[in-house]
Scaffold this motif. Sequence first.
Motif, short mmCIF file in Angstrom:
data_model
loop_
_atom_site.label_atom_id
_atom_site.label_comp_id
_atom_site.label_asym_id
_atom_site.label_seq_id
_atom_site.Cartn_x
_atom_site.Cartn_y
_atom_site.Cartn_z
N MET A 1 0.86 -1.20 0.00
CA MET A 1 0.00 0.00 0.00
C MET A 1 0.89 1.24 0.00
SD MET A 1 -2.71 1.35 2.79
CE MET A 1 -3.58 -0.14 3.26
N SER A 2 0.52 2.25 -0.77
CA SER A 2 1.38 3.44 -0.84
C SER A 2 1.18 4.29 0.41
CB SER A 2 1.09 4.25 -2.09
OG SER A 2 -0.16 4.87 -1.98
N TYR A 3 2.21 5.01 0.74
CA TYR A 3 2.24 5.76 1.99
C TYR A 3 2.15 7.25 1.72
CZ TYR A 3 3.94 8.04 6.16
OH TYR A 3 4.04 8.87 7.24
N GLN A 4 1.40 7.94 2.55
CA GLN A 4 1.38 9.40 2.54
C GLN A 4 1.32 9.89 3.99
OE1 GLN A 4 -1.48 10.93 -0.18
NE2 GLN A 4 -0.92 13.06 0.18
N HIS A 5 2.13 10.92 4.31
CA HIS A 5 2.10 11.45 5.67
C HIS A 5 0.69 11.89 6.03
CE1 HIS A 5 6.34 11.34 6.29
NE2 HIS A 5 6.66 12.35 5.52
N GLN A 6 0.26 11.62 7.26
CA GLN A 6 -1.00 12.17 7.74
C GLN A 6 -0.98 12.34 9.25
OE1 GLN A 6 -4.44 9.52 7.69
NE2 GLN A 6 -3.17 7.92 6.83
N TYR A 7 -1.81 13.26 9.71
CA TYR A 7 -1.97 13.45 11.15
C TYR A 7 -3.07 12.53 11.65
CZ TYR A 7 0.98 17.62 11.29
OH TYR A 7 2.04 18.48 11.23
N ALA A 8 -2.96 12.15 12.93
CA ALA A 8 -3.92 11.24 13.52
C ALA A 8 -5.33 11.83 13.54
CB ALA A 8 -3.48 10.87 14.94
N ASP A 9 -5.44 13.17 13.61
CA ASP A 9 -6.77 13.79 13.65
C ASP A 9 -7.34 14.03 12.25
OD1 ASP A 9 -5.40 15.95 12.64
OD2 ASP A 9 -5.82 17.30 14.32
N GLY A 10 -6.65 13.53 11.23
CA GLY A 10 -7.15 13.65 9.86
C GLY A 10 -6.68 14.89 9.13
N THR A 11 -6.00 15.79 9.84
CA THR A 11 -5.50 17.00 9.19
C THR A 11 -4.51 16.62 8.10
OG1 THR A 11 -5.56 17.99 11.39
CG2 THR A 11 -4.52 19.30 9.66
N HIS A 12 -4.61 17.32 6.98
CA HIS A 12 -3.75 17.03 5.83
C HIS A 12 -2.31 17.47 6.10
CE1 HIS A 12 -2.86 16.22 1.70
NE2 HIS A 12 -2.45 17.45 1.48
N ILE A 46 20.45 5.66 6.95
CA ILE A 46 19.28 6.22 6.26
C ILE A 46 18.51 5.12 5.57
CG2 ILE A 46 18.55 7.73 4.36
CD1 ILE A 46 20.79 9.63 5.07
N LYS A 47 17.20 5.16 5.76
CA LYS A 47 16.31 4.28 5.00
C LYS A 47 15.69 5.13 3.90
CE LYS A 47 14.82 1.25 8.79
NZ LYS A 47 14.25 -0.06 8.42
N PRO A 48 15.59 4.59 2.67
CA PRO A 48 14.97 5.39 1.61
C PRO A 48 13.46 5.50 1.82
CG PRO A 48 15.42 3.18 0.82
CD PRO A 48 15.98 3.26 2.22
N GLY A 49 12.87 6.56 1.30
CA GLY A 49 11.42 6.72 1.41
C GLY A 49 10.68 5.53 0.80
N SER A 50 11.30 4.87 -0.17
CA SER A 50 10.63 3.74 -0.84
C SER A 50 10.34 2.57 0.08
CB SER A 50 11.49 3.26 -2.02
OG SER A 50 12.80 2.94 -1.58
N CYS A 51 10.96 2.51 1.25
CA CYS A 51 10.72 1.36 2.14
C CYS A 51 9.60 1.62 3.14
CB CYS A 51 12.01 0.94 2.85
SG CYS A 51 12.50 1.99 4.21
N VAL A 52 9.01 2.83 3.09
CA VAL A 52 7.99 3.18 4.09
C VAL A 52 6.61 2.66 3.68
CG1 VAL A 52 6.78 5.09 5.23
CG2 VAL A 52 9.26 5.23 4.80
N VAL A 53 5.94 2.03 4.64
CA VAL A 53 4.56 1.59 4.43
C VAL A 53 3.72 2.04 5.63
CG1 VAL A 53 5.10 -0.42 2.99
CG2 VAL A 53 5.04 -0.66 5.49
N PRO A 54 2.41 2.24 5.42
CA PRO A 54 1.57 2.61 6.55
C PRO A 54 1.25 1.41 7.42
CG PRO A 54 0.26 2.49 4.53
CD PRO A 54 1.68 2.18 4.15
N ALA A 55 1.07 1.65 8.72
CA ALA A 55 0.72 0.57 9.64
C ALA A 55 -0.71 0.09 9.44
CB ALA A 55 0.92 1.04 11.08
N ALA A 56 -1.57 1.00 8.97
CA ALA A 56 -3.00 0.68 8.84
C ALA A 56 -3.22 -0.53 7.94
CB ALA A 56 -3.75 1.88 8.28
N GLY A 57 -4.00 -1.49 8.42
CA GLY A 57 -4.34 -2.65 7.60
C GLY A 57 -3.31 -3.77 7.63
N GLY A 58 -2.18 -3.54 8.29
CA GLY A 58 -1.17 -4.58 8.40
C GLY A 58 -0.04 -4.39 7.41
#
Length: 221
Positions: A1-12, A46-58
């Motif tokens: 799943m692709s990752y995008q930064h987000q705040y826990a309160d839903g703020t963009h 340093i880890k590249p951005g390409s290795c980041v995944v969101p925790a949501a959904g596993g």
Amino acid sequence: MSYQHQYADGTHIHFPLGKVVCIGRNYAEHAHELNNPVPTEPLLFIKPGSCVVPAAGGFKIPSGRGSVHYETEIAVLLGKALSTQPSEEEVLDAISGFAPALDLTLRDVQARLKEKGLPWELAKSFDGACVLTPFVAASTFEDLAAIPLRLTLNGQVRQDDTSAKMLNPIVKTIQYMAGHFSLLAGDVIMTGTPAGVGALEPGDELILALPGAIQVETRVL
Ligand code: ZN
């Protein structure tokens, strides 16, 4: 799943994901549990951005490459660029948020690399090697030396510590990093893992928390 930064309160969050800058052995008890010396200077990778995944959904872990360890860490999101020798105020002003995160590590691969004195990318930069949860606002924590961090794995607390135990505190760590290379808005700082690391298996259920601020459930797919 692709990752995008987000705040826990839903703020963009408008800035893109950058790189993930990590510090190793930043808690003495964790250095000891892996029989590593406590470094005299911060140990960065340093880890590249390409290795980041969101925790949501596993999230998935690699198979056939030896043990995959969780390292639960306080992740810091930067909202402004930092370079050369930023002041403490500049670093504090650049911090946009905090989250509990996983620095996943192929521990057997890392052990072989360490033995040969080689860099750690093969153990630290595989796709999915950084699991990020949404961030809470920087203002959530008044004292950056008192941020709690906890990992519960299959109902058992396995890592439970605070940023007070960091050998290099958060602001000093970021100052050191920025003194060596530029940090940009959207970069994530991983501040090291406390003691209690261990292997993950498919089906494991995890709760990543900065207790009192955010708690995220996830699982190994
Ligand atoms: Zn780590």
